[in-house]
Design an enzyme around this catalytic site. Sequence first.
Site, PDB file in Angstrom:
ATOM      1  N   LYS B  76       0.851  -1.198   0.000  1.00  0.00           N
ATOM      2  CA  LYS B  76       0.000   0.000   0.000  1.00  0.00           C
ATOM      3  C   LYS B  76       0.885   1.247   0.000  1.00  0.00           C
ATOM      4  CE  LYS B  76      -3.967   2.057   2.460  1.00  0.00           C
ATOM      5  NZ  LYS B  76      -4.928   1.917   3.587  1.00  0.00           N
ATOM      6  N   SER B 151     -10.043   2.125   2.732  1.00  0.00           N
ATOM      7  CA  SER B 151      -9.113   2.875   1.932  1.00  0.00           C
ATOM      8  C   SER B 151      -8.104   2.011   1.173  1.00  0.00           C
ATOM      9  CB  SER B 151      -8.350   3.852   2.814  1.00  0.00           C
ATOM     10  OG  SER B 151      -7.486   3.159   3.692  1.00  0.00           O
ATOM     11  N   SER B 175     -10.479  -0.287   6.872  1.00  0.00           N
ATOM     12  CA  SER B 175      -9.821  -0.077   5.582  1.00  0.00           C
ATOM     13  C   SER B 175      -9.089  -1.287   4.998  1.00  0.00           C
ATOM     14  CB  SER B 175      -8.836   1.091   5.672  1.00  0.00           C
ATOM     15  OG  SER B 175      -9.505   2.312   5.596  1.00  0.00           O
TER      16      SER B 175
END
Lengths: 102, 484
Positions: B76, B151, B175
Amino acid sequence: MSIDIEKVANLARLTLSEEDKANYPTQLNNILELANQMQSVDTTDITPLAHPIEATQPLRVDAVTEENQRDLFQSIAPSTESGLYLVPQVINRAKTKETEKE
Amino acid sequence: MHTKTIAQISADLAAGTYTSEEITRHYLDRIKEHDTTLNSFVTVDAEGAILAAKAADAQRAAGEAGPMTGVPIAQKDIFCTKGLKTSSGSKMLDNFISPYDAHLISNFKKAGTVMLGKTNMDEFAMGSSNETSFYGPVKNPWNTDYVPGGSSGGSAACVAARLAPGSTGTDTGGSIRQPASLCGITGLKPTYGRVSRYGMIAFASSLDQAGPMAQTAEDCAMMLNVMAGHDERDSTSIDREVPDYTATLNDSIAGLRIGLPKEFFTKDLNPEMKAVIDAAIKKYEKLGATVHEISLPNVHLSIPAYYIVAPAECSSNLSRFDGVRYGFRCENPTDLTDLYKRSRGEGFGSEVKRRIMIGAYALSAGYYDAFYLKAQQIRRLIRDDFVKAYETVDVIMSPTSPTTAFKIGERSEDPIAMYLSDMFTIATNLAGLPGMSIPAGTLNDLPVGLQIIGNYFEEARLLNVAHQVQQATDWHTQSPSAYK
């Protein structure tokens, strides 16, 4: 309850677009209204939970552990000179006083 | 080759079926072929990945390979990577080349894992749909009109489309779990403090936690083995022994006590969603688990408390972005205040500014007791509800998200509707508990996720429970037809 958008934006050091200025009052008040559901519960004598595991902060010996990497860190800064970060002039200008009064 | 799990790739690399360089090139080709549509990566590091793959192959030839050596995964874009752009999905950090590696990035490097690139995400991890990213929305591989969740939407989408066998995510209010659910993959948010936050760009420091996302629970266990552990550079990192998360995967779950919170299974829950979840829970009963109704009486206050705690911590954390030391600086500032205000005003997107504003307001003079302190008190009530529940059950289950993936644009104008996407996941963060989402079937051709919440530090149990059901079902092997 109503939130003063201009005042909070200044506290948070944010300029807002016209669109955000138009949308934020309703949106932020709706969020605060949602948050206000918390007031329905009596929390007298409840100790606030700061750390989910309730661990205490560890202590360490007061010794230097990080090496100096100023040049590396300043290599990604927007503007530097002689090892210093450059910003617009902040002293000897009448304008600065006005800004600080905000 | 790309349908394989991390465990299969690890075994193939050990057997010499193919090299790390070959499988890495294969995934890089797939990313090139599909990611213009999906937009799941912010940065693809082909050159770095091939170098790392060659190094991993050499390491193996020298007889020094571990289980993750040579396995390509995605990271990420919230984790700092030395010498490589780390954007956190924001214009603010579009020009930010990190001078150091995050703790988990160094751990993966030490393990010989190959990084394919950095995945797209909601700006500073604030969002549930990946629509707040400066780099544009990520598309859900199951249907590109739909969001992947957020997210960690890029991380979820790239695994679902088999552009990477695994990826890392972060979870502040759901998330990891919500995008895992919406994309039909497996994701784990560990106990708060289990994985170091060093080098992970902070959103809400008392809630943020990194975790693995992959096809299977077994793969998540292999990744967590690399990620978990104490790190003195994160003062909230827990100094506690890390078990081998793969060692207990095959334990029997006969006698497992599953708690179903009545507050999550109300008449408001979509009946079709409930039917899918009920059917999934039946599989656990078949394996010898028992189901018990439990109550979490304060859990309905999770979203109200979260939308004070998280914005308050965000407004504090994001005050570091000042246009002076790194990141975006506005053009021609007239004075220092103008520099701060316009750099932040132009560098942050609308959702991030919305949350900074809420946080600044909640923390401003005269409001602290009514908002932040109250929220922290509510947080204890929510935590105590879980502690009590775990006296009678071993794990708690619910849908991960109240709905399947929604259409791009459907909720982006209404922050509250977006926030409700996380109604089942947020309490876990407030309490600091570990939680998973695993595939549990589909509804109208979109994946449904089952959430499993465990007691503190019981990641191994969660992974065991998920693995056992994945041995008996094939939901986790289903992938979107366009990316077979």
